[in-house]
Design a protein around this motif. Structure first.
Motif, mmCIF file in Angstrom:
data_model
loop_
_atom_site.group_PDB
_atom_site.id
_atom_site.type_symbol
_atom_site.label_atom_id
_atom_site.label_comp_id
_atom_site.label_asym_id
_atom_site.label_seq_id
_atom_site.Cartn_x
_atom_site.Cartn_y
_atom_site.Cartn_z
ATOM 1 N N UNK A 99 -24.125 64.607 -21.965
ATOM 2 C CA UNK A 99 -22.908 63.798 -21.849
ATOM 3 C C UNK A 99 -22.058 64.260 -20.667
ATOM 4 N N UNK A 100 -21.992 65.576 -20.456
ATOM 5 C CA UNK A 100 -21.218 66.108 -19.336
ATOM 6 C C UNK A 100 -21.891 65.781 -18.003
ATOM 7 N N UNK A 101 -23.223 65.811 -17.979
ATOM 8 C CA UNK A 101 -23.944 65.433 -16.767
ATOM 9 C C UNK A 101 -23.652 63.974 -16.417
ATOM 10 N N UNK A 102 -23.664 63.113 -17.416
ATOM 11 C CA UNK A 102 -23.353 61.708 -17.190
ATOM 12 C C UNK A 102 -21.895 61.511 -16.785
ATOM 13 N N UNK A 103 -21.021 62.373 -17.292
ATOM 14 C CA UNK A 103 -19.608 62.304 -16.914
ATOM 15 C C UNK A 103 -19.447 62.549 -15.413
ATOM 16 N N UNK A 104 -20.247 63.442 -14.857
ATOM 17 C CA UNK A 104 -20.199 63.675 -13.407
ATOM 18 C C UNK A 104 -20.491 62.380 -12.651
ATOM 19 N N UNK A 105 -21.547 61.687 -13.072
ATOM 20 C CA UNK A 105 -21.926 60.445 -12.400
ATOM 21 C C UNK A 105 -20.835 59.391 -12.546
ATOM 22 N N UNK B 73 -14.716 70.716 -24.666
ATOM 23 C CA UNK B 73 -16.174 70.777 -24.752
ATOM 24 C C UNK B 73 -16.655 72.034 -25.471
ATOM 25 N N UNK B 74 -17.635 71.844 -26.333
ATOM 26 C CA UNK B 74 -18.223 72.954 -27.079
ATOM 27 C C UNK B 74 -19.681 72.619 -27.375
ATOM 28 N N UNK B 75 -20.569 73.088 -26.494
ATOM 29 C CA UNK B 75 -21.984 72.728 -26.597
ATOM 30 C C UNK B 75 -22.641 73.241 -27.867
ATOM 31 N N UNK B 76 -22.037 74.205 -28.522
ATOM 32 C CA UNK B 76 -22.626 74.733 -29.748
ATOM 33 C C UNK B 76 -22.442 73.762 -30.909
ATOM 34 N N UNK B 77 -21.467 72.851 -30.779
ATOM 35 C CA UNK B 77 -21.200 71.908 -31.862
ATOM 36 C C UNK B 77 -21.979 70.608 -31.705
ATOM 37 N N UNK C 140 -13.371 69.717 -13.968
ATOM 38 C CA UNK C 140 -12.903 70.842 -14.774
ATOM 39 C C UNK C 140 -11.785 70.446 -15.719
ATOM 40 N N UNK C 141 -10.868 69.602 -15.230
ATOM 41 C CA UNK C 141 -9.773 69.134 -16.085
ATOM 42 C C UNK C 141 -10.299 68.267 -17.220
ATOM 43 N N UNK C 142 -11.292 67.414 -16.918
ATOM 44 C CA UNK C 142 -11.894 66.592 -17.971
ATOM 45 C C UNK C 142 -12.588 67.468 -19.009
#
Length: 263
Positions: free
Chosen positions: A112-118, A101-105, A93-95
């Motif tokens: 990218x966020x899914x990969x950030x989790x990994x 983050x703004x998925x509309x842009x 959440x802090x990251x």
């Protein structure tokens, strides 16, 4: 597959590698899926210290339940198991906030966020691995690692050893059965657990692991003209993903500098 021979070979390989590296054993991220369950069991069978980390990030409750069912199974069977939960949801959440983050842009932001989790999980495994003198043990199989590149570079692909990377997914399930792992693990539908909504591997890829394995086993010996119907559809999926994953599958490119320029 000769599961007993395969099991013995991997366990011996893991033990020899750890002893040669001068470490205490291995650390494995436990997801509630068959790959991490099989790998953690093989690590435990070495008799060396085996640390299991469950690292939820907005995780599906069913995945968490399966992960701990497996952990409890191993703790009841081996005395060299240590296990813990490291809740990475606040850190993620802090990251998310830091990234603004703004998925509309950016259309690729959700990926990218899914990969950030990994990648956050990889950092966690290496932190705990280093302070406990353990190597990070990978859980990728042959289709994911060398077929379609279905993993996160420097995420679940960031490991020290890959004991099941020469096994197809169906073979990993064979090992799970031969190791008599808990039924929930043996019956688990493959998913990477990187999305807020449940997405199975087959839904993301567009093909099942048995279908992909058929193509991978024939890769390089057959061409598009050799297939028709569903096999042709899967061939095109495999071909597209394999091509896109070469930056993962191949060694990092290095720009060579001619020796005569060094003087």
């Amino acid at each position: 597959m000769q599961t007993e021979k395969v099991t013995e070979r991997i366990v011996t390989w893991l033990k020899d590698y750890a002893e040669q590296a001068g470490v205490q054993g291995y650390i494995v991220g436990i997801s509630g899926g068959v790959d991490s369950a099989v790998v953690s069991t093989l690590c435990a069978m070495t008799g060396m210290k085996t640390m299991l980390l469950e690292m939820p990030i907005h995780q599906n409750a069913e995945h968490v339940s399966r992960a701990w069912e497996h952990i409890d199974f191993l703790k009841g069977k081996f005395n060299n198991i240590e296990a813990a939960t490291v809740d990475l949801t606040p850190a993620f959440g802090d990251l998310y906030k830091s990234f603004n983050a703004d998925a509309t842009e950016f259309p690729n932001e959700q990926l990218a966020l899914a990969n950030t989790r990994a990648r956050l999980r990889m950092l966690t495994l290496y932190y705990y691995g280093q302070i406990h003198g353990l190597l990070v043990c990978g859980t990728g199989n042959k289709v994911e690692d060398f077929g379609i590149g279905f993993y996160t570079k420097y995420g679940d692909g960031g490991v020290d050893v890959s004991p099941i990377a020469d096994l197809y997914k169906t073979e990993v399930y064979e090992l799970a059965r031969s190791l008599d792992l808990v039924e929930s693990i043996q019956n688990a539908i493959p998913t990477d657990g990187l999305w807020n909504t449940e997405r199975t591997d087959e839904q993301q890829i567009g093909a099942s692991y048995p279908e992909l394995e058929k193509i991978q086993k024939e890769w390089g010996t057959k061409t598009e003209e050799d297939y028709s119907g569903r096999d042709l559809e899967v061939f095109k999926i495999f071909q597209k993903m394999n091509k896109a994953a070469q930056h993962k599958i191949q060694p990092i490119p290095v720009c060579d500098i001619p020796e005569e320029w060094r003087g």
